[in-house]
Design an enzyme around this catalytic site. Structure first.
Site, short mmCIF file in Angstrom:
data_model
loop_
_atom_site.label_atom_id
_atom_site.label_comp_id
_atom_site.label_asym_id
_atom_site.label_seq_id
_atom_site.Cartn_x
_atom_site.Cartn_y
_atom_site.Cartn_z
N LYS A 1 0.87 -1.18 0.00
CA LYS A 1 0.00 0.00 0.00
C LYS A 1 0.90 1.23 0.00
O LYS A 1 1.70 1.43 0.92
CB LYS A 1 -0.90 -0.01 1.22
CG LYS A 1 -1.76 1.25 1.30
CD LYS A 1 -2.77 1.18 2.40
CE LYS A 1 -3.62 2.44 2.44
NZ LYS A 1 -4.63 2.38 3.49
N GLU B 1 7.43 -7.00 1.70
CA GLU B 1 6.10 -7.00 2.34
C GLU B 1 5.33 -8.27 2.00
O GLU B 1 4.65 -8.85 2.86
CB GLU B 1 5.30 -5.76 1.90
CG GLU B 1 5.83 -4.42 2.45
CD GLU B 1 5.53 -4.22 3.93
OE1 GLU B 1 4.89 -5.10 4.54
OE2 GLU B 1 5.94 -3.20 4.49
N LYS C 1 -2.12 -1.57 -3.82
CA LYS C 1 -2.99 -0.40 -3.77
C LYS C 1 -2.15 0.87 -3.87
O LYS C 1 -1.18 0.98 -3.15
CB LYS C 1 -3.76 -0.41 -2.46
CG LYS C 1 -4.62 0.79 -2.23
CD LYS C 1 -5.29 0.71 -0.90
CE LYS C 1 -6.05 1.99 -0.67
NZ LYS C 1 -6.54 2.10 0.66
N TYR D 1 -14.91 0.90 -7.19
CA TYR D 1 -16.16 1.66 -7.08
C TYR D 1 -16.98 1.56 -8.36
O TYR D 1 -18.11 2.02 -8.41
CB TYR D 1 -15.84 3.14 -6.76
CG TYR D 1 -15.05 3.26 -5.47
CD1 TYR D 1 -15.70 3.20 -4.24
CD2 TYR D 1 -13.66 3.37 -5.48
CE1 TYR D 1 -14.98 3.26 -3.05
CE2 TYR D 1 -12.93 3.44 -4.31
CZ TYR D 1 -13.59 3.39 -3.10
OH TYR D 1 -12.88 3.44 -1.93
C1 PBG Z 1 -7.74 3.36 5.47
C2 PBG Z 1 -7.95 3.18 4.01
C3 PBG Z 1 -7.73 4.11 2.98
C4 PBG Z 1 -8.22 3.52 1.81
C5 PBG Z 1 -8.68 2.25 2.15
N1 PBG Z 1 -8.50 2.05 3.51
C6 PBG Z 1 -7.21 5.49 3.02
C7 PBG Z 1 -5.86 5.78 3.48
O1 PBG Z 1 -5.04 4.90 3.71
O2 PBG Z 1 -5.57 6.96 3.66
C8 PBG Z 1 -8.24 4.19 0.47
C9 PBG Z 1 -9.28 3.72 -0.49
C10 PBG Z 1 -9.51 4.60 -1.66
O3 PBG Z 1 -8.87 5.66 -1.87
O4 PBG Z 1 -10.41 4.25 -2.43
N2 PBG Z 1 -6.54 2.99 5.99
#
Ligand code: PBG
Length: 326
Positions: free
Chosen positions: A198, A236, A251, A316
């Protein structure tokens, strides 16, 4: 006698039927998880400004929406709660208090839609007055004290009926910690989809609007990964695999297709990718301006994520995709 046969790749593109025969990648509604937003109250369906077509639902309207979604063939959702500022504190205690509107909604979803795969997010940010995914002490995000909070949150979500937990916090060791807590309490069947790679990304902006969860100070760079790094994703992924993850997630998706491919090439667990809020918002904004064909851009995006090596896509666009294919 020698002659050369001219190569004519266009022969395999000459008709729709032949193109379909040679098509290497397909996206199906079976591959998709629909991220959704929940608020307290009843009768609420309010659009997220930066995400046209995406709403914050209260439990009653969510259940109505789920009827439509399941009729369209959607089989998995990821439910994120939006908490009022007054409920947030340093320790994110609301995340594991029993009988919150969120945990009750999870129970209601499971009761009404037992076949739906229900995913939840494990991270402190929607419940934290600091807006960070981990516990803040003297301006630092402290790792090991955060794990205890995440463990309690994970357990509360599992008890409420979550099928898949998504630790999105990027603390070290959280997958193993959560796995141990779940197993010790008898939740051996609850899966973990780890947010493995992430990245500290600009593309989460609209999501933080949806949940009012932006960090109150600083940024998330001491825990989310540097967008410049590919090899670090392998570290990771190694850790998450050995700690017991059931899925490895990358992500965001679009700016990280190479990372998806890298994990697909090196690991046997199913790879997931999160087609995040900013990626959705870009397409929607351009389509609303008539600058590109939104449906085609959506299909091409989803296809590219699948082609890169993701089996599962959190997006989405799930409802729109299902409507288009219906
Ligand atoms: C929370 C989380 C986030 C997203 C999913 N879980 C935001 C972040 O880490 O700031 C982002 C999802 C998206 O942008 O669609 N930890």
């Amino acid at each position: 006698m020698s002659f050369s046969i001219p190569r004519r790749p266009r022969r395999n593109r000459q008709s729709a039927a032949i193109r379909d025969l040679v098509q290497e990648t397909n996206v199906s509604v079976n591959d998709l998880i629909f991220p959704m937003f929940l608020v307290d109250g009843s009768g609420v369906k309010s659009e997220v400004k930066s995400m046209p077509g995406i709403y914050r639902f209260s439990t009653d309207t969510l259940l109505e929406e789920l009827r439509e979604l399941t009729d369209l063939g959607i089989k998995a959702i990821d439910l994120f709660p939006n908490y009022d500022e007054s409920k947030k504190d340093r320790l994110a205690t609301e995340s594991y208090r029993q009988d919150t509107f969120y945990l009750k909604a999870l129970r209601a979803v499971k009761e009404n839609f037992p076949d739906l795969a229900l995913m939840t997010d494990v991270a402190m940010d929607p419940y934290s007055s600091d807006g960070h995914d981990g516990l803040v002490e003297n301006g630092q995000i402290v790792n090991d004290a955060t794990l205890e909070i995440l463990g309690k949150m994970a357990l509360a979500q599992a008890q409420a009926g979550a099928d898949i937990l998504g630790p999105s916090d990027m603390m070290d060791g959280r997958v193993g910690y959560i796995r141990q807590v779940l197993d010790a309490e008898g939740f051996t069947n609850v899966s973990i989809m780890s947010y493995t790679a992430k990245y500290a990304s600009a593309f989460y902006g609209p999501f933080r609007d949806a949940l009012d969860s932006a960090p109150r100070f600083g940024d998330k760079k001491t825990y989310q990964m540097n967008p410049a790094n590919r090899r670090e994703a392998l570290i990771e992924a190694d850790l998450d695999t050995s700690e017991g993850a059931d899925f490895l997630m990358v992500k965001p998706a679009l700016a990280y297709l190479d990372i998806i491919r890298e994990l697909n090439n090196n690991f046997d667990l199913p790879i997931a990718a999160y087609n995040v809020s900013g990626e959705y918002a870009m397409v929607k904004a351009a389509a609303q301006n008539g600058w590109l064909d939104g449906d085609r851009a959506m299909l091409e995006m989803l296809l590219s994520i699948k082609r890169a090596g993701a089996k599962v896509i959190l997006t989405y666009f799930a409802k729109e995709f299902a409507q288009l294919k219906a």
